[in-house]
Design a protein around this motif. Structure first.
Motif: not given
Length: 218
Positions: A170-176, A204-218
């Motif tokens: 998970l490529a996450i944006g700025w967290l406080d 969501e990652c724990l409940t689906n079959d996705d793999t090999d992803l870099i997921i951006t969260i902003r």
């Protein structure tokens, strides 16, 4: 009950994640390095479904001993991270290596020892990365950004090496978090990513079959 190994549980996103996962019915092994106050509070709240371990995730002998002690797990979440904010002229090889060891080396060691079983049971590995690796380029966070770029690469390699597991970052944006040494007046102008949004994405990652992803969260 699925077992989760969570690093960096003593603060920031890790503390939010620990509470979220425990309230969702998982057993969580919470790893911390120095301050155990928050993880002790969480364990007291969930005494039957949580454990805490003080560990240096850059020390292979400690990781090996941990694996021998707790056995196999179903899910690994690499959340621990450090940074070193400074101008380029104040950086050196030591600051680069120290940050890399924690942010990239630690996840590597944990995957090395726990990944085989996760692959066998088709479990999950989630690496907490940063959106700095996507399109943000700032010299003051150079060590952090390089280490998280390495974590993205580790994610991609392990997704292929452990083909039955679900390996994502998970490529996450700025967290406080406490990592932000920012005056309150400036902080009030920043659009931080809500912790709840990250927790929901992890669920969501724990409940689906996705793999090999870099997921951006902003």
């Amino acid at each position: 009950m699925k077992k989760i190994l969570l690093t960096g549980a003593s603060g920031g996103l890790g503390t939010h994640l620990a509470n979220y996962l425990l309230s969702s019915g998982y057993y969580v092994y919470m790893l911390y390095h120095h301050d155990k106050t928050s993880v002790m509070n969480i364990m007291n709240k969930y005494p039957n479904t949580s454990s805490i371990y003080e560990i240096d995730i850059t020390n292979e002998e400690e990781i090996q001993a941990l694996h021998s002690k707790i056995g196999d797990i179903d899910i690994l979440i690499n959340c621990a991270g450090i940074d070193h904010v400074s101008e380029l002229e104040d950086k050196n090889m030591e600051t680069l290596v120290n940050v890399f060891k924690v942010n990239t080396g630690g996840p590597f060691l944990l995957i090395k020892y726990f990944g085989k079983h996760i692959n066998e049971v088709k479990g999950n590995i989630i690496n907490i990365s940063s959106d700095n690796t996507i399109d943000q380029y700032d010299e003051v966070t150079l060590e952090y950004d390089i280490s998280k770029s390495g974590l993205n690469m580790l994610t991609k390699i392990c997704a292929r090496t452990l083909p039955n597991a679900h390996v994502n970052a998970l490529a996450i944006g700025w967290l406080d978090t406490k990592m932000n040494n920012i005056p309150d007046d400036i902080k009030s102008e920043i659009k931080f990513v809500p912790f709840t949004k990250v927790c929901d994405e992890i669920n969501e990652c724990l409940t689906n079959d996705d793999t090999d992803l870099i997921i951006t969260i902003r």
